[in-house]
Design a protein around this motif. Structure first.
Motif, PDB file in Angstrom:
ATOM      1  N   LEU A 196       0.927  -1.401  -0.046  1.00  0.00           N
ATOM      2  CA  LEU A 196      -0.045  -0.075   0.005  1.00  0.00           C
ATOM      3  C   LEU A 196       0.882   1.062  -0.019  1.00  0.00           C
ATOM      4  N   LEU A 197       0.481   1.943  -0.986  1.00  0.00           N
ATOM      5  CA  LEU A 197       1.363   3.390  -0.954  1.00  0.00           C
ATOM      6  C   LEU A 197       0.386   4.506  -0.867  1.00  0.00           C
ATOM      7  N   VAL A 198       0.915   5.601  -0.282  1.00  0.00           N
ATOM      8  CA  VAL A 198       0.160   6.936  -0.363  1.00  0.00           C
ATOM      9  C   VAL A 198       1.053   8.058  -0.840  1.00  0.00           C
ATOM     10  N   SER A 199       0.468   8.925  -1.959  1.00  0.00           N
ATOM     11  CA  SER A 199       1.454   9.781  -2.580  1.00  0.00           C
ATOM     12  C   SER A 199       1.812  11.117  -1.626  1.00  0.00           C
ATOM     13  N   GLY A 200       1.376  11.223  -0.600  1.00  0.00           N
ATOM     14  CA  GLY A 200       1.723  12.369   0.382  1.00  0.00           C
ATOM     15  C   GLY A 200       1.026  12.457   1.569  1.00  0.00           C
ATOM     16  N   PRO A 201       1.371  13.608   2.458  1.00  0.00           N
ATOM     17  CA  PRO A 201       0.809  13.565   3.824  1.00  0.00           C
ATOM     18  C   PRO A 201      -0.618  13.651   3.866  1.00  0.00           C
ATOM     19  N   VAL A 202      -1.225  12.861   4.777  1.00  0.00           N
ATOM     20  CA  VAL A 202      -2.727  12.738   4.806  1.00  0.00           C
ATOM     21  C   VAL A 202      -3.013  13.853   6.034  1.00  0.00           C
ATOM     22  N   GLY A 203      -4.329  14.203   5.733  1.00  0.00           N
ATOM     23  CA  GLY A 203      -5.243  15.313   6.613  1.00  0.00           C
ATOM     24  C   GLY A 203      -4.979  16.450   6.393  1.00  0.00           C
ATOM     25  N   ASP A 204      -4.142  16.931   5.519  1.00  0.00           N
ATOM     26  CA  ASP A 204      -3.886  18.367   5.539  1.00  0.00           C
ATOM     27  C   ASP A 204      -5.166  19.097   4.990  1.00  0.00           C
ATOM     28  N   HIS A 205      -5.991  18.499   3.977  1.00  0.00           N
ATOM     29  CA  HIS A 205      -7.362  19.255   3.690  1.00  0.00           C
ATOM     30  C   HIS A 205      -8.019  19.658   4.978  1.00  0.00           C
ATOM     31  N   ALA A 206      -8.523  18.247   5.584  1.00  0.00           N
ATOM     32  CA  ALA A 206      -9.549  18.407   6.629  1.00  0.00           C
ATOM     33  C   ALA A 206      -9.021  19.618   7.678  1.00  0.00           C
ATOM     34  N   VAL A 207      -7.832  19.447   8.211  1.00  0.00           N
ATOM     35  CA  VAL A 207      -7.226  20.267   9.095  1.00  0.00           C
ATOM     36  C   VAL A 207      -7.365  21.902   8.637  1.00  0.00           C
ATOM     37  N   ALA A 208      -7.106  22.155   7.369  1.00  0.00           N
ATOM     38  CA  ALA A 208      -6.867  23.448   6.773  1.00  0.00           C
ATOM     39  C   ALA A 208      -8.303  23.999   6.785  1.00  0.00           C
ATOM     40  N   VAL A 209      -9.195  23.248   6.490  1.00  0.00           N
ATOM     41  CA  VAL A 209     -10.625  23.676   6.356  1.00  0.00           C
ATOM     42  C   VAL A 209     -11.019  23.991   7.894  1.00  0.00           C
ATOM     43  N   LEU A 210     -10.817  22.885   8.793  1.00  0.00           N
ATOM     44  CA  LEU A 210     -11.299  23.323  10.073  1.00  0.00           C
ATOM     45  C   LEU A 210     -10.727  24.583  10.668  1.00  0.00           C
ATOM     46  N   LEU A 211      -9.297  24.786  10.596  1.00  0.00           N
ATOM     47  CA  LEU A 211      -8.652  25.949  11.119  1.00  0.00           C
ATOM     48  C   LEU A 211      -9.150  27.179  10.318  1.00  0.00           C
ATOM     49  N   ALA A 212      -9.714  26.818   9.014  1.00  0.00           N
ATOM     50  CA  ALA A 212     -10.417  28.174   8.515  1.00  0.00           C
ATOM     51  C   ALA A 212     -11.604  28.426   8.978  1.00  0.00           C
ATOM     52  N   ARG A 213     -12.252  27.864   9.453  1.00  0.00           N
ATOM     53  CA  ARG A 213     -13.564  28.296  10.196  1.00  0.00           C
ATOM     54  C   ARG A 213     -13.298  29.038  11.434  1.00  0.00           C
ATOM     55  N   GLU A 214     -12.410  28.929  12.166  1.00  0.00           N
ATOM     56  CA  GLU A 214     -11.641  30.003  13.234  1.00  0.00           C
ATOM     57  C   GLU A 214     -12.733  29.391  14.387  1.00  0.00           C
ATOM     58  N   GLN A 215     -13.087  28.267  14.319  1.00  0.00           N
ATOM     59  CA  GLN A 215     -14.140  27.900  15.908  1.00  0.00           C
ATOM     60  C   GLN A 215     -13.523  27.596  16.698  1.00  0.00           C
ATOM     61  N   PHE A 216     -12.225  27.032  16.480  1.00  0.00           N
ATOM     62  CA  PHE A 216     -11.435  26.485  17.557  1.00  0.00           C
ATOM     63  C   PHE A 216     -10.210  27.653  18.195  1.00  0.00           C
ATOM     64  N   GLY A 217     -10.465  28.755  17.705  1.00  0.00           N
ATOM     65  CA  GLY A 217      -9.216  29.486  18.321  1.00  0.00           C
ATOM     66  C   GLY A 217      -7.965  28.979  18.028  1.00  0.00           C
ATOM     67  N   LEU A 218      -7.699  28.154  16.870  1.00  0.00           N
ATOM     68  CA  LEU A 218      -6.252  27.821  16.493  1.00  0.00           C
ATOM     69  C   LEU A 218      -6.081  28.362  15.218  1.00  0.00           C
ATOM     70  N   ARG A 219      -4.812  28.841  14.877  1.00  0.00           N
ATOM     71  CA  ARG A 219      -4.345  29.547  13.655  1.00  0.00           C
ATOM     72  C   ARG A 219      -3.013  28.523  13.280  1.00  0.00           C
ATOM     73  N   GLY A 220      -2.923  28.473  11.850  1.00  0.00           N
ATOM     74  CA  GLY A 220      -2.032  27.610  11.435  1.00  0.00           C
ATOM     75  C   GLY A 220      -1.560  27.901  10.210  1.00  0.00           C
ATOM     76  N   GLU A 221      -0.379  27.488   9.543  1.00  0.00           N
ATOM     77  CA  GLU A 221       0.002  27.944   8.369  1.00  0.00           C
ATOM     78  C   GLU A 221      -0.349  26.480   7.343  1.00  0.00           C
ATOM     79  N   ILE A 222      -1.332  25.776   7.758  1.00  0.00           N
ATOM     80  CA  ILE A 222      -1.659  24.694   6.927  1.00  0.00           C
ATOM     81  C   ILE A 222      -2.411  24.824   5.846  1.00  0.00           C
TER      82      ILE A 222
END
Lengths: 338, 338
Positions: A169-195
């Motif tokens: 089994l292979l994966v082409s790159g890091p996992v979870g970036d999309h979900a975390v970027a969208v979650l942070l963009a909602r700004e409901q968690f008070g977290l900021r990041g460069e993801i």
């Protein structure tokens, strides 16, 4: 955009002049191509016979613009990625827009421009479309659906039924970036990041494996992430998927956000990654091909398929050597992530 | 339906087990056909080369069940009717469902069953699908989109550019039934009636004209009704559409409701009617063909195309001999009618 009003009204959906202007000035203008004619009921296409691929996807991501993409580019990449992992090249798309009354016209135009740009980059033409305007309070802003027609290009057979015991089994790159970027963009968690989201076309990755013998199956791990893709493989084959945790690429900031919020990155959506199942002797060849392709620098061999012996369909061999079962996702909803 | 809960939850959209069960138990079960495989990213289709038609439509009708149809049958007929008036036979559909959290599972199943039955009656196969679950308050219940692939069957050329001065305009049956049936079903006006929607397949009607020489163009007068279809013809051709009021079929109860509510039936949506433009010498032949076809008993020649001389693109010659201009529909929204 020269719409009379800067917000979408119900009259933009009624079949009359305002709807025609919306379609002409926003959709047809930006999506113009020789396959698109907004005055016909059905577009006429030339297609190569018996190797046609057909796929559809709906898009509800919130916020509509996020680091690394918009619902417009996502609507192109989501459906064309499904054609790509099936072994094809995308040719045509249809587009449905469900627009809530009061939606900002300038935002709609930015989204359509992003969609048009993404389609043009892939050489894909939007050949059919429809818009509906929803009364205020019944729409959630904007929902899109795209349906894609492609042509099968992979020379061999691809599918879950091609998978064999011992495959890698292979994966082409890091996992979870999309979900975390969208979650942070909602700004409901008070977290900021460069993801940034990994949202993008996987076509360079799937094309990179087109000449690699031993490719059995590809999938893009979207909703439900890597684990859900693994469960689909396990369920279809009766085999057990063992993921080797130290090899699964996860960006440190993604892991940090997951630690804080209690998410498991292996269940989080990607929108620009590919999971591939390879014959074991072909895994290194595929890995080199991906590492040389755009978007594949962090590709990795992350696991293997074996006969069931750990009492679970999908398991993670941890850094300490233990085995953790990864249950099928149940009640852990992350709504409007894609 | 054996879903654990009787209502749709966000977990039915997260990519995990509940979503798989929803897809297997509701969508895949009822829509089963040899082109549909819910485990593939893209369906493989065999298509006949260069005569392919492609069309899409979104569906937001409220209520979801109305006299004469549901949003499910409407989602089949709406898109396949677009393929039919373009001169084709429908072959395949994709289906997108946007389902609001809390939606009643039994109602969803009734709708999918109605959709499946409508597709089966037409010999059309649903070959691709996607579901998204929307958080409560962001969805309006249920929205559907379908995209259709068909094959062009009409032997000659069809299109707005085939229309000539002097051509005759025909309609296959009474106008406005769908819009009025849906309005009455909302029960917000305190009116009751026996009006059934005309929603249905127009394929028997479009097939009936396949061997009739002199057919120039067909359209189904949906949103914006007969007048919007006439304006499209006028805009594309530069000709004036003169409708002969006494000949335009409108059912008395539809006219009565329009009189009470202040609607003009010529602007109201149909979902099972066809407007055809014929060479003048072929109009009688077409009319006989329609009258002999299912759904065409009340067909009529209702107008003609002439060089502009009345200062308007679309005009109605009234019973008293006067001429009333029918402006393009602007701000008269009837939301969620289709």
């Amino acid at each position: 955009m020269s719409l009379t009003d800067s917000r979408i009204s119900l009259a933009h959906g009624n079949g009359g002049r305002f709807m025609r202007e919306l379609i002409d000035e926003v959709f047809a203008r930006h999506l113009a191509n020789d396959a698109l004619d907004t005055t016909v009921d059905a577009a006429r296409l030339a297609l190569p016979g018996d190797r046609i691929l057909f796929s559809t996807d709906g898009f509800t991501v919130q916020p509509l613009e996020f680091p690394g993409g918009t619902i417009g580019s996502l609507a192109v990449h989501g459906t064309t990625n499904d054609l790509a992992v099936a072994g094809g090249d995308p040719l045509f798309l249809s587009l449905n827009a469900f627009i809530e009354e009061g939606f900002e016209a300038a935002l709609l135009e930015r989204i359509v421009v992003d969609l048009a740009r993404s389609a043009a980059e892939l050489g894909v033409r939007v050949a059919a479309g429809d818009t509906k305007v929803l009364p205020r309070g019944q729409g959630g802003g904007l929902y899109l659906a795209t349906t894609g027609i492609g042509v099968m290009r992979h020379p061999g057979a691809l599918g879950l039924n091609e998978i064999r015991e011992g495959d890698a089994l292979l994966v082409s790159g890091p996992v979870g970036d999309h979900a975390v970027a969208v979650l942070l963009a909602r700004e409901q968690f008070g977290l900021r990041g460069e993801i940034r989201s990994d949202a993008g076309s996987v076509l360079p990755l799937t094309r990179a494996l087109r000449d690699v013998p031993g490719l059995r199956f590809m999938r893009d791990p979207t909703r439900g992430g890597l684990v859900s893709a693994a469960h689909e493989i396990a369920r279809a084959t009766g085999l057990e998927v063992i993921l080797d945790e130290p090899t699964v690429p996860v960006r440190p900031p993604v892991r940090a956000v997951c630690d804080i919020l209690g998410y498991d990155p292996y269940y989080l959506a990607c929108e620009g990654r590919v999971v591939a199942v390879m014959a074991p002797e072909a895994a290194d060849h595929a890995l080199s091909a991906w590492k040389a392709a755009p978007g594949g620098a962090d590709a990795a061999v992350i696991g293997r398929l074996q006969a069931p012996r750990n009492g679970g369909a999908v398991a993670l061999r941890t850094e300490l050597g233990g085995l953790r079962l990864l249950e099928e996702l149940e009640d852990d909803p992350l709504p409007r992530i894609c």
